[in-house]
Scaffold this active site. Structure first.
Site, short mmCIF file in Angstrom:
data_model
loop_
_atom_site.label_atom_id
_atom_site.label_comp_id
_atom_site.label_asym_id
_atom_site.label_seq_id
_atom_site.Cartn_x
_atom_site.Cartn_y
_atom_site.Cartn_z
CB SER A 82 1.06 -3.40 -3.62
OG SER A 82 1.26 -4.76 -3.92
CE1 TYR A 100 2.42 -4.54 1.75
CE2 TYR A 100 1.56 -5.92 -0.03
CZ TYR A 100 2.36 -4.87 0.41
OH TYR A 100 3.08 -4.13 -0.51
P1 NAP Z 1 11.85 -1.95 2.15
O1 NAP Z 1 13.05 -2.24 1.34
O2 NAP Z 1 11.51 -2.80 3.32
O3 NAP Z 1 11.91 -0.41 2.62
C1 NAP Z 1 10.86 0.14 3.36
C2 NAP Z 1 11.23 1.55 3.77
O4 NAP Z 1 10.17 2.08 4.59
C3 NAP Z 1 12.49 1.59 4.61
O5 NAP Z 1 13.18 2.80 4.40
C4 NAP Z 1 11.95 1.53 6.04
O6 NAP Z 1 12.91 2.01 6.95
C5 NAP Z 1 10.70 2.43 5.88
N1 NAP Z 1 9.69 2.23 6.89
C6 NAP Z 1 9.05 1.08 7.24
N2 NAP Z 1 8.20 1.29 8.25
C7 NAP Z 1 8.29 2.61 8.56
C8 NAP Z 1 7.67 3.44 9.54
N3 NAP Z 1 6.79 2.96 10.41
N4 NAP Z 1 8.02 4.75 9.59
C9 NAP Z 1 8.93 5.25 8.73
N5 NAP Z 1 9.54 4.52 7.77
C10 NAP Z 1 9.22 3.22 7.70
O7 NAP Z 1 10.51 -1.96 1.27
P2 NAP Z 1 10.31 -1.79 -0.31
O8 NAP Z 1 10.24 -3.16 -0.85
O9 NAP Z 1 11.25 -0.80 -0.87
O10 NAP Z 1 8.82 -1.20 -0.31
C11 NAP Z 1 8.55 0.19 -0.41
C12 NAP Z 1 7.06 0.37 -0.70
O11 NAP Z 1 6.73 -0.32 -1.89
C13 NAP Z 1 6.15 -0.21 0.40
O12 NAP Z 1 5.04 0.63 0.56
C14 NAP Z 1 5.73 -1.55 -0.19
O13 NAP Z 1 4.51 -2.01 0.31
C15 NAP Z 1 5.66 -1.20 -1.66
N6 NAP Z 1 5.77 -2.36 -2.56
C16 NAP Z 1 6.89 -3.16 -2.53
C17 NAP Z 1 6.96 -4.25 -3.40
C18 NAP Z 1 8.16 -5.18 -3.41
O14 NAP Z 1 8.06 -6.29 -3.98
N7 NAP Z 1 9.29 -4.80 -2.85
C19 NAP Z 1 5.90 -4.51 -4.28
C20 NAP Z 1 4.80 -3.68 -4.27
C21 NAP Z 1 4.75 -2.59 -3.42
P3 NAP Z 1 12.90 1.63 8.50
O15 NAP Z 1 12.67 0.16 8.59
O16 NAP Z 1 14.18 2.10 9.07
O17 NAP Z 1 11.77 2.41 9.05
#
Ligand code: NAP
Length: 231
Positions: free
Chosen positions: A136, A149
């Site tokens: 991130s 985080y």
């Molecule tokens: P999201 O929409 O909340 O999706 C997260 C995914 O991870 C879901 O499939 C969730 O499914 C799974 N997950 C969460 N905890 C888990 C666990 N303990 N075991 C297995 N699966 C798990 O999040 P996103 O925004 O796409 O983010 C994805 C990645 O990008 C993350 O690492 C996040 O930190 C990073 N990121 C996001 C942003 C942003 O603005 N969105 C920015 C920078 C970086 P379940 O809940 O069913 O497990």
């Protein structure tokens, strides 16, 4: 060729899964909630019927090794591994609840560390492969409400950079991905009609492009921010 993607049921992980399936790759997908995961796997399988898609639910904060074993039991050596699963809980070091650091370190770092260690021996034996670690912009600098985080994401970047160094002689590429704000469910009811923040597909397209370079080139880092900068 198989791509292993964690956190693939929604958001960035789902967009990455779709991008690779669209380009003919087979998928092994994981997230916690079995219903959401199977729904995504079925949706992609219907859309891309020629690729092989397998999915299994694990809580990667505790069961990363088990998921890795499931991949190996399927007799699959991943060509590409995307360590994407993560949780974001805003907070400040001085007053966030006890346990928030542990929870986010377990989900955002240990999941990737243990899964990668489980799969690496086979990938090293094959002497080919590519690992993407989704960090991130909160891995690069402090942010308001970054708290635990941001600490977990700094650690994930440290993991990824060390892995890049270690894997050079083994012909395995490692790319550290630093996205800024991406419009996913974690943004709740945020109104993105003015494209203030990025789409999950933007991240997926960059990852796919980085995976397609010649054997002699490795994209070490990808930093993506909204066109108008961080929020
Ligand atoms: P999201 O929409 O909340 O999706 C997260 C995914 O991870 C879901 O499939 C969730 O499914 C799974 N997950 C969460 N905890 C888990 C666990 N303990 N075991 C297995 N699966 C798990 O999040 P996103 O925004 O796409 O983010 C994805 C990645 O990008 C993350 O690492 C996040 O930190 C990073 N990121 C996001 C942003 C942003 O603005 N969105 C920015 C920078 C970086 P379940 O809940 O069913 O497990």
């Amino acid at each position: 060729m198989y791509v292993v993607i964690t956190g693939a049921s929604k958001g960035i992980g789902k967009a990455i899964a779709k991008e690779f399936a669209e380009n003919g790759y087979n998928l092994l997908l994981c997230s916690r909630n079995e219903i959401d995961l199977n729904k995504t796997a079925e949706e992609l399988q219907t859309q891309f019927s020629s690729v092989n898609i397998k999915a299994k639910a694990f809580d990667l904060s505790k069961q990363a090794k088990e998921f890795g074993q499931w991949v190996l039991d399927n007799n699959i050596t991943p060509k590409i591994l995307v360590n994407n699963a993560g949780v974001f809980e805003p907070g400040n070091v001085y007053n966030e609840p006890d346990g928030l650091l542990e929870k986010q370190i377990e989900t955002n770092l240990y999941s990737a560390y243990h899964l990668t260690r489980k799969l690496l021996p086979k990938m090293m034996e094959a002497a080919t492969g590519h690992i993407f670690n989704i960090c991130s912009v909160a891995s690069l600098q402090a942010y308001p409400n970054g708290g635990a985080y941001s600490i977990s994401k700094f650690a994930m970047a440290g993991f990824s950079k060390n892995l890049r160094q270690e894997m050079m002689p083994h012909n395995i590429k490692v790319t550290t991905v630093y996205p800024g704000a991406v419009f996913t469910k974690s943004w709740g009811n945020f109104d993105n009609s003015s494209n203030r923040i990025m789409e999950a597909e933007d991240i997926a397209k960059m990852i796919y492009a980085a995976s397609q370079l010649s054997a002699g080139a490795c994209v070490e880092e990808i930093v993506l921010r909204p066109q108008q900068g961080d929020l």
